[in-house]
Design a protein around this motif. Structure first.
Motif, PDB file in Angstrom:
ATOM      1  N   SER A  15      -3.710   9.911  -1.305  1.00 48.51           N
ATOM      2  CA  SER A  15      -4.734   8.862  -1.211  1.00 48.51           C
ATOM      3  C   SER A  15      -4.094   7.552  -1.406  1.00 48.51           C
ATOM      4  O   SER A  15      -2.971   7.417  -2.213  1.00 48.51           O
ATOM      5  N   GLU A  16      -4.256   6.405  -0.808  1.00 45.81           N
ATOM      6  CA  GLU A  16      -3.521   5.101  -0.847  1.00 45.81           C
ATOM      7  C   GLU A  16      -3.989   4.322  -1.814  1.00 45.81           C
ATOM      8  O   GLU A  16      -5.162   4.370  -2.317  1.00 45.81           O
ATOM      9  N   LEU A  17      -3.140   3.661  -2.709  1.00 45.98           N
ATOM     10  CA  LEU A  17      -3.459   2.505  -3.653  1.00 45.98           C
ATOM     11  C   LEU A  17      -2.606   1.321  -3.339  1.00 45.98           C
ATOM     12  O   LEU A  17      -1.719   1.264  -2.585  1.00 45.98           O
ATOM     13  N   THR A  18      -2.841   0.211  -4.050  1.00 43.80           N
ATOM     14  CA  THR A  18      -2.449  -1.029  -3.933  1.00 43.80           C
ATOM     15  C   THR A  18      -1.349  -1.056  -4.939  1.00 43.80           C
ATOM     16  O   THR A  18      -1.769  -0.751  -6.484  1.00 43.80           O
ATOM     17  N   TYR A  19       0.007  -1.053  -4.982  1.00 41.52           N
ATOM     18  CA  TYR A  19       0.872  -1.201  -5.823  1.00 41.52           C
ATOM     19  C   TYR A  19       1.503  -2.520  -6.009  1.00 41.52           C
ATOM     20  O   TYR A  19       1.897  -3.179  -5.114  1.00 41.52           O
TER      21      TYR A  19
ATOM     22  N   ALA B 100      -3.742  -0.632  -8.216  1.00 41.06           N
ATOM     23  CA  ALA B 100      -4.982  -1.132  -8.119  1.00 41.06           C
ATOM     24  C   ALA B 100      -5.768  -0.471  -6.976  1.00 41.06           C
ATOM     25  O   ALA B 100      -4.950   0.179  -6.039  1.00 41.06           O
ATOM     26  N   ASP B 101      -6.900  -0.537  -6.928  1.00 41.34           N
ATOM     27  CA  ASP B 101      -7.775   0.026  -5.693  1.00 41.34           C
ATOM     28  C   ASP B 101      -7.546   1.636  -5.662  1.00 41.34           C
ATOM     29  O   ASP B 101      -7.293   2.174  -4.629  1.00 41.34           O
ATOM     30  N   VAL B 102      -7.320   2.075  -6.824  1.00 37.77           N
ATOM     31  CA  VAL B 102      -7.061   4.006  -6.904  1.00 37.77           C
ATOM     32  C   VAL B 102      -8.392   4.508  -6.419  1.00 37.77           C
ATOM     33  O   VAL B 102      -9.261   4.146  -6.993  1.00 37.77           O
TER      34      VAL B 102
ATOM     35  N   ARG C  49       0.886  -1.144   0.040  1.00 37.68           N
ATOM     36  CA  ARG C  49      -0.079  -0.065   0.002  1.00 37.68           C
ATOM     37  C   ARG C  49       0.940   1.144   0.145  1.00 37.68           C
ATOM     38  O   ARG C  49       1.811   1.404   0.692  1.00 37.68           O
ATOM     39  N   VAL C  50       0.618   1.963  -1.036  1.00 37.57           N
ATOM     40  CA  VAL C  50       1.632   3.290  -1.141  1.00 37.57           C
ATOM     41  C   VAL C  50       0.603   4.474  -1.388  1.00 37.57           C
ATOM     42  O   VAL C  50      -0.433   4.463  -1.935  1.00 37.57           O
ATOM     43  N   PRO C  51       1.197   5.845  -1.084  1.00 36.38           N
ATOM     44  CA  PRO C  51       0.327   6.981  -1.327  1.00 36.38           C
ATOM     45  C   PRO C  51       0.531   7.279  -2.865  1.00 36.38           C
ATOM     46  O   PRO C  51       1.492   7.126  -3.447  1.00 36.38           O
ATOM     47  N   LEU C  52      -0.528   7.778  -3.442  1.00 39.85           N
ATOM     48  CA  LEU C  52      -0.635   8.278  -4.689  1.00 39.85           C
ATOM     49  C   LEU C  52       0.043   9.570  -4.994  1.00 39.85           C
ATOM     50  O   LEU C  52      -0.066  10.508  -3.998  1.00 39.85           O
ATOM     51  N   ILE C  53       1.123   9.578  -5.826  1.00 35.60           N
ATOM     52  CA  ILE C  53       1.707  10.960  -6.103  1.00 35.60           C
ATOM     53  C   ILE C  53       1.581  11.102  -7.547  1.00 35.60           C
ATOM     54  O   ILE C  53       1.872  10.287  -8.471  1.00 35.60           O
ATOM     55  N   HIS C  54       1.578  12.373  -7.954  1.00 33.19           N
ATOM     56  CA  HIS C  54       0.850  12.925  -9.102  1.00 33.19           C
ATOM     57  C   HIS C  54       2.026  12.924 -10.363  1.00 33.19           C
ATOM     58  O   HIS C  54       2.218  12.699 -11.373  1.00 33.19           O
TER      59      HIS C  54
END
Length: 288
Positions: free
Chosen positions: A196-200, A186-188, A143-148
């Motif tokens: 926000s967290e996503l699954t990498y 995934a799970d974005v 699980r990691v944070p989204l970075i644009h």
């Protein structure tokens, strides 16, 4: 899609600060809440939820200046207490409702957004549509944070933590398109909210009936069509530009929309220092 986004903005204004059910609005406009959120955040540069909050506080500022009871104002704009309203008000305007009531400002109003069609696409995006049966993505997930923008250090750290032999082991299991080691998100959050967290998942694609080793994570992927964009150049800037261009150019011009599911990056070729790369970007789609 441009007309749909502007209709959404109109619905937000008609709500007069109340709640807006994006899924209901999207269904009435012939699309899905998932696709509408993703397109809005890509084109507006902010999640639709953030835009709603900013517009709500913009309109609320005039009620605050007029001297109306603060609890009445808070409830009108969807807050159960003056304290909760005050936090939202300050986060938008950078000043408390007390300061604004006393001094008339400062205010940071959010203008009403209007999406307009501009002439783009002078160089066509290289894309193809692929129909895929159900398959699995297997590998090592975190699980990691989204970075644009720029390299995501949390993803880098996750990959660096894997032993060298883990990469070769995964690559040997690859058994279908997209081939090779993959970068899977995934799970974005449909709003694509930064932080926000996503699954990498660092892994590979395998057939649906593949026997997955118990020490690996897996993501089951439903059957359906995919759009595949090829991009080449500075990494990850060229890849991130392709993400943006898919929203501004490709989806508005083609009869497809995003469906829920992971996005996948396959690195086809790269410089030794990873400063440049040729990649494929995979999105699950459905007929609009």
């Amino acid at each position: 899609m441009i007309e749909v986004l502007n209709r959404l903005v109109d619905e937000i204004e008609l709500s007069s600060g109340g709640q807006v059910d994006i899924d209901v609005v999207a269904g009435g406009l012939g699309t899905t809440g998932y696709h509408l959120r993703r397109m809005f955040s890509s084109l507006a540069g902010m999640p639709v939820s953030e835009y709603v909050r900013r517009r709500r506080m913009t309109v609320a500022a005039s009620d605050v200046i007029d001297g109306e009871d603060l609890l009445t104002i808070a409830v009108r704009y969807g807050y159960s207490s003056v304290e909760a309203f005050g936090r939202a008000f300050r986060s938008v305007h950078g000043a408390s409702h007390g300061d604004v009531r006393r001094d008339g400002g400062p205010l940071r109003p959010q203008p009403i957004l209007r999406f307009r069609l501009t002439v783009e696409g002078s160089s066509a995006m290289e894309a193809r549509i692929i129909e895929k049966p159900m398959f699995r993505l297997i590998g090592h997930a975190a699980r990691v944070p989204l970075i644009h923008e720029g390299v995501n250090p949390h993803i880098q750290q996750h990959i660096a933590s894997l032993p060298i032999e883990a990469h070769a082991r995964l690559k040997a299991m690859s058994s279908g398109q997209p081939r090779g080691l993959l970068q899977v998100s995934a799970d974005v959050d449909p709003d694509s909210t930064e932080g926000s967290e996503l699954t990498y998942l660092h892994g590979v694609a395998v057939d649906a009936d593949f026997e997955v080793p118990t020490d690996l994570d897996e993501i089951a992927v439903a059957a359906g069509p995919w759009v595949v964009f090829r991009t080449s150049g500075s990494y990850p800037a060229a890849l991130q530009s392709a993400y943006a261009a898919s929203a501004t150019e490709w989806f508005p011009s083609n009869p497809w929309r995003l469906r829920p599911g992971p996005s996948i990056v396959a690195v086809l070729d790269r410089a030794q220092d990873f400063s440049t790369a040729t990649c494929e970007l995979w999105f699950p789609i459905e007929r609009a």
